[in-house]
Design a protein around this motif. Structure first.
Motif, PDB file in Angstrom:
ATOM      1  N   SER A 149      67.348  -2.433  66.959  1.00 41.13           N
ATOM      2  CA  SER A 149      67.064  -3.530  66.039  1.00 41.13           C
ATOM      3  C   SER A 149      65.909  -3.144  65.118  1.00 41.13           C
ATOM      4  CB  SER A 149      66.695  -4.801  66.812  1.00 41.13           C
ATOM      5  OG  SER A 149      66.164  -5.778  65.948  1.00 41.13           O
ATOM      6  N   ILE A 151      64.598  -5.264  63.249  1.00 43.57           N
ATOM      7  CA  ILE A 151      63.756  -6.464  63.227  1.00 43.57           C
ATOM      8  C   ILE A 151      62.755  -6.442  64.371  1.00 43.57           C
ATOM      9  CG2 ILE A 151      63.759  -8.973  63.487  1.00 43.57           C
ATOM     10  CD1 ILE A 151      66.468  -8.958  62.030  1.00 43.57           C
ATOM     11  N   ASP A 242      67.546 -14.266  62.941  1.00 42.12           N
ATOM     12  CA  ASP A 242      67.656 -13.140  62.011  1.00 42.12           C
ATOM     13  C   ASP A 242      68.398 -11.964  62.640  1.00 42.12           C
ATOM     14  OD1 ASP A 242      66.341 -14.532  60.048  1.00 42.12           O
ATOM     15  OD2 ASP A 242      64.379 -13.669  60.481  1.00 42.12           O
ATOM     16  N   MET A 245      72.161 -12.957  62.641  1.00 39.60           N
ATOM     17  CA  MET A 245      72.844 -13.024  61.355  1.00 39.60           C
ATOM     18  C   MET A 245      72.836 -11.697  60.590  1.00 39.60           C
ATOM     19  SD  MET A 245      73.982 -15.993  61.635  1.00 39.60           S
ATOM     20  CE  MET A 245      74.891 -15.838  60.106  1.00 39.60           C
ATOM     21  N   THR A 246      71.777 -10.920  60.709  1.00 39.81           N
ATOM     22  CA  THR A 246      71.665  -9.700  59.894  1.00 39.81           C
ATOM     23  C   THR A 246      71.948  -8.415  60.657  1.00 39.81           C
ATOM     24  OG1 THR A 246      69.278  -9.439  60.271  1.00 39.81           O
ATOM     25  CG2 THR A 246      69.951 -10.849  58.437  1.00 39.81           C
ATOM     26  N   GLU A 247      71.996  -8.489  62.004  1.00 42.34           N
ATOM     27  CA  GLU A 247      72.241  -7.270  62.780  1.00 42.34           C
ATOM     28  C   GLU A 247      73.459  -7.389  63.686  1.00 42.34           C
ATOM     29  OE1 GLU A 247      67.880  -5.178  63.005  1.00 42.34           O
ATOM     30  OE2 GLU A 247      68.383  -6.558  64.641  1.00 42.34           O
ATOM     31  N   PRO A 250      77.052  -8.421  61.673  1.00 39.65           N
ATOM     32  CA  PRO A 250      77.563  -7.295  60.882  1.00 39.65           C
ATOM     33  C   PRO A 250      77.983  -6.105  61.741  1.00 39.65           C
ATOM     34  CG  PRO A 250      75.602  -8.211  59.851  1.00 39.65           C
ATOM     35  CD  PRO A 250      75.727  -8.864  61.190  1.00 39.65           C
ATOM     36  N   ASN A 284      73.655 -21.887  59.146  1.00 44.88           N
ATOM     37  CA  ASN A 284      74.567 -20.853  58.632  1.00 44.88           C
ATOM     38  C   ASN A 284      76.012 -21.350  58.691  1.00 44.88           C
ATOM     39  OD1 ASN A 284      72.677 -18.280  58.402  1.00 44.88           O
ATOM     40  ND2 ASN A 284      72.185 -19.277  60.347  1.00 44.88           N
TER      41      ASN A 284
END
Length: 388
Positions: A149, A151, A242, A245-247, A250, A284
């Protein structure tokens, strides 16, 4: 699939604890289904009583700690301690042994991550255990996906259930359910204590649920600078939304054959996970069309004080618009849930009713804040998904 696959031995025997030592004692006790192979203790009888044993010749006080009660155990001449509990509710329960003040796992059981530690678990047979039993039906695969990650600046992992036929029907794509654990548990919970894969295997075999992928990740995720705050007594802010949704999403869409339309993506969680997934879903709605909250909803004021215009940080202007966006809005709890869950979930339902938001509600009979409640909840919720 660029992930390291492992099959939980003989379709998750390791996780789900099917025990080959099924001898019965004269007083009706049988080895628990969560015992290590060949171990005769702990045992359970028809009343739901638990009997445990441990060899500790030098100990002076040993107790069976289950259900918030420490039951005294008795030592024989060989140093073998034996003790019994009062009847326990059906389903899975964490427990431990207390040896001269030190709490330790029972060496006879498999270990499960709960209450912030690896420890013992025991299964009190349930009258509806067939919903998560191992049956002679096609079985899916639980795989482990390790990823770094950016993040959290750390290695993480998730477990991914792919349904029967995923490896052979390579031209087919599937909807996805993101399924989260509760407080002081981790990404192993749903595939181990929760039997999520067996529940879906059985539902799919009975044509009661659509074949789907299930992703089970760790809900504890923090940026390094937030973890620094905790060292001085501060409370770190979660970065899990986060990360999700972003890692995670996808990554799953890139490495698995997924349907990516919001109507083909659902999210759910239990307790803490219900709170987390509520906020992720509501923030979301372009990514999710179905939500499931098992024994939890979201933190908010008393129902009489709720400002519907600011519900969940003002994400929605009114309930009608939300209702049109949701395919499934599902809530559940056990009939014996302790405070504050009956109040908080009841207040949340009142708010939904006031806003005119349609939802499904399920109450698990005779269970509290425990895995049988959540197994049953998943069983009910999964049957509603991806039907539209």
């Amino acid at each position: 699939m660029k992930n390291r696959i492992f099959t939980l031995a003989l379709l998750t025997f390791l996780a789900h604890g099917y025990n080959f030592a099924q001898s019965e004692s004269g007083d009706g006790y049988q080895p628990s289904g969560t015992n290590q192979s060949g171990k005769q203790f702990p045992q359970v009888n028809a009343e739901g009583k638990v009997r445990a044993q441990i060899l500790a010749p030098n100990a002076t006080d040993v107790r069976l700690d289950i259900g918030g009660v420490k039951y005294k155990m008795v030592k024989d001449k060989d140093g073998l301690w034996t003790g019994e509990s009062a009847p326990q509710d059906e389903g899975f329960h964490y427990y431990q042994l207390n040896v001269d003040g030190a709490s330790v796992p029972d060496p006879g059981t498999k270990y499960y991550y709960g209450a912030g530690r690896w420890g013992s678990g025991i299964e009190i047979p349930a009258n509806d255990s067939e919903i998560y039993s191992l049956k002679n039906v096609p079985h899916g695969l639980v795989s482990e996906k390790i990823y770094f990650s950016e993040i959290t600046k750390d290695w993480r992992r998730c477990f991914v259930y792919t349904p029967p036929g995923y490896l052979t029907e390579t031209d087919k794509s599937y909807p996805v359910l993101y399924l989260q654990h509760g407080s002081f548990e981790d990404e192993t919970g749903w595939a181990s204590q929760g039997h999520a894969n067996l529940i879906l295997d059985n539902l799919i075999a009975d044509n009661k649920a659509e074949p789907m992928i299930i992703v089970m990740d760790n809900g504890y995720a923090y940026r390094p600078e937030e973890l620094e705050k905790s060292k001085s007594g501060g409370r770190p802010a979660s970065a899990f939304e986060d990360v999700m949704m972003t890692e995670i999403i996808p990554m799953i869409d890139a490495e698995f054959r997924t349907k990516t339309d919001r109507t083909q993506r659902a999210i759910a969680g239990l307790s803490m996970g219900a709170n987390q997934t509520m906020r992720i879903c509501m923030n979301n709605l372009d990514a999710f069309a179905s939500y499931g909250g098992f024994s939890g909803t979201s933190n908010y004021p008393n129902s009489d004080e709720i400002d519907t215009a600011s519900f969940l940080d003002g994400v929605f202007e009114d309930g009608v618009s939300l209702g049109k966006k949701m395919d499934v809005f599902f809530l559940s709890m056990g009939s014996k849930e302790p405070d504050p869950f009956p109040w908080s979930i009841g207040a949340f339902k009142n708010m939904l009713n006031k806003q005119g938001i349609e939802y499904e509600f399920y109450e698990s009979p005779n269970t509290a804040h425990e895995w049988l409640t959540w197994r049953r909840s998943l069983y009910q919720y999964a049957q509603l998904l991806f039907k539209k």
